[in-house]
Design a protein around this motif. Structure first.
Motif, PDB file in Angstrom:
ATOM      1  N   THR A  16      -6.329  -7.650  40.148  1.00 23.83           N
ATOM      2  CA  THR A  16      -6.859  -8.197  38.901  1.00 23.83           C
ATOM      3  C   THR A  16      -8.036  -7.323  38.444  1.00 23.83           C
ATOM      4  O   THR A  16      -8.620  -6.571  39.233  1.00 23.83           O
ATOM      5  CB  THR A  16      -7.358  -9.642  39.081  1.00 23.83           C
ATOM      6  N   TRP A  17      -8.368  -7.469  37.174  1.00 24.31           N
ATOM      7  CA  TRP A  17      -9.512  -6.754  36.615  1.00 24.31           C
ATOM      8  C   TRP A  17     -10.796  -7.189  37.325  1.00 24.31           C
ATOM      9  O   TRP A  17     -11.660  -6.373  37.629  1.00 24.31           O
ATOM     10  CB  TRP A  17      -9.604  -7.023  35.116  1.00 24.31           C
ATOM     11  N   ALA A  18     -10.902  -8.475  37.620  1.00 17.16           N
ATOM     12  CA  ALA A  18     -12.103  -8.983  38.287  1.00 17.16           C
ATOM     13  C   ALA A  18     -12.298  -8.329  39.649  1.00 17.16           C
ATOM     14  O   ALA A  18     -13.428  -8.045  40.055  1.00 17.16           O
ATOM     15  CB  ALA A  18     -12.028 -10.504  38.432  1.00 17.16           C
ATOM     16  N   SER A  21     -12.130  -3.741  38.665  1.00 14.66           N
ATOM     17  CA  SER A  21     -12.466  -3.107  37.384  1.00 14.66           C
ATOM     18  C   SER A  21     -13.151  -1.751  37.549  1.00 14.66           C
ATOM     19  O   SER A  21     -12.886  -0.832  36.773  1.00 14.66           O
ATOM     20  CB  SER A  21     -13.317  -4.034  36.519  1.00 14.66           C
ATOM     21  N   ASP A  48      -7.620  -6.480  29.385  1.00  8.86           N
ATOM     22  CA  ASP A  48      -7.787  -6.148  30.805  1.00  8.86           C
ATOM     23  C   ASP A  48      -7.950  -7.396  31.661  1.00  8.86           C
ATOM     24  O   ASP A  48      -7.353  -7.507  32.733  1.00  8.86           O
ATOM     25  CB  ASP A  48      -8.982  -5.213  31.013  1.00  8.86           C
ATOM     26  N   ALA A  49      -8.737  -8.345  31.185  1.00  7.98           N
ATOM     27  CA  ALA A  49      -9.024  -9.547  31.975  1.00  7.98           C
ATOM     28  C   ALA A  49      -7.807 -10.446  32.156  1.00  7.98           C
ATOM     29  O   ALA A  49      -7.738 -11.195  33.128  1.00  7.98           O
ATOM     30  CB  ALA A  49     -10.157 -10.335  31.331  1.00  7.98           C
TER      31      ALA A  49
END
Length: 151
Positions: A16-18, A21, A48-49
């Motif tokens: 994931t982006w989280a 990133s 992205d999120a």
């Protein structure tokens, strides 16, 4: 989910982006902003999120490539650092993104291919649609692939 391509010198992770990133940004910044002169403000977006990302690392854990899958089935931000091009990294990322889309029930995937990359995507069953257009000052073609039937 991790995919070991160690025989090829890299591994793939669905992230994931989280979570990733910083690494995703590093690859995309090198390829799009520095190499292709895409303006920073066009590279980063709210998608992205909410996207599924695939991140490739070399044997030392250094990020070398990435791609993303949006909720609507669009594949994008496919980026491979120049030293890793032609070694199967992009193909592995694209295949994994297609599998993720199929597994979640998508019936098709689509993308905006830089025109030089149209033959690459065609090898994976994507077909061009419409005319060439400019995106971030770079010529593109829209392409689509069905995930139903024999495609």
């Amino acid at each position: 989910m991790a995919i070991d391509e160690s025989a090829e010198g890299f591994t793939l992770d669905v992230v994931t982006w989280a979570e990733e990133s910083a690494h995703l940004r590093a690859v995309r910044h090198a390829v799009f902003v520095v190499e292709q002169n895409v303006p920073e403000e066009l590279e980063w977006d709210a998608d992205d999120a909410i996207s599924v990302h695939v991140l490739a690392h070399d044997r030392d854990g250094v990020p070398i490539a990435c791609g993303r899958l949006l909720p609507d089935g669009r594949i994008g931000r496919m980026a491979v650092l120049s030293g890793w091009r032609g070694q199967g990294v992009g193909a592995a990322i694209l295949s994994l993104l297609i599998d993720v889309a199929r597994d979640r029930g998508d019936t098709a995937v689509y993308l905006h291919a830089q025109t030089h990359a149209v033959p690459f995507y065609a090898k994976f069953g994507f077909t061009p649609e419409g005319d060439e257009y400019l995106e971030a000052g770079i010529p593109h073609r829209s392409m689509r692939r069905s995930l139903t039937g024999a495609a």
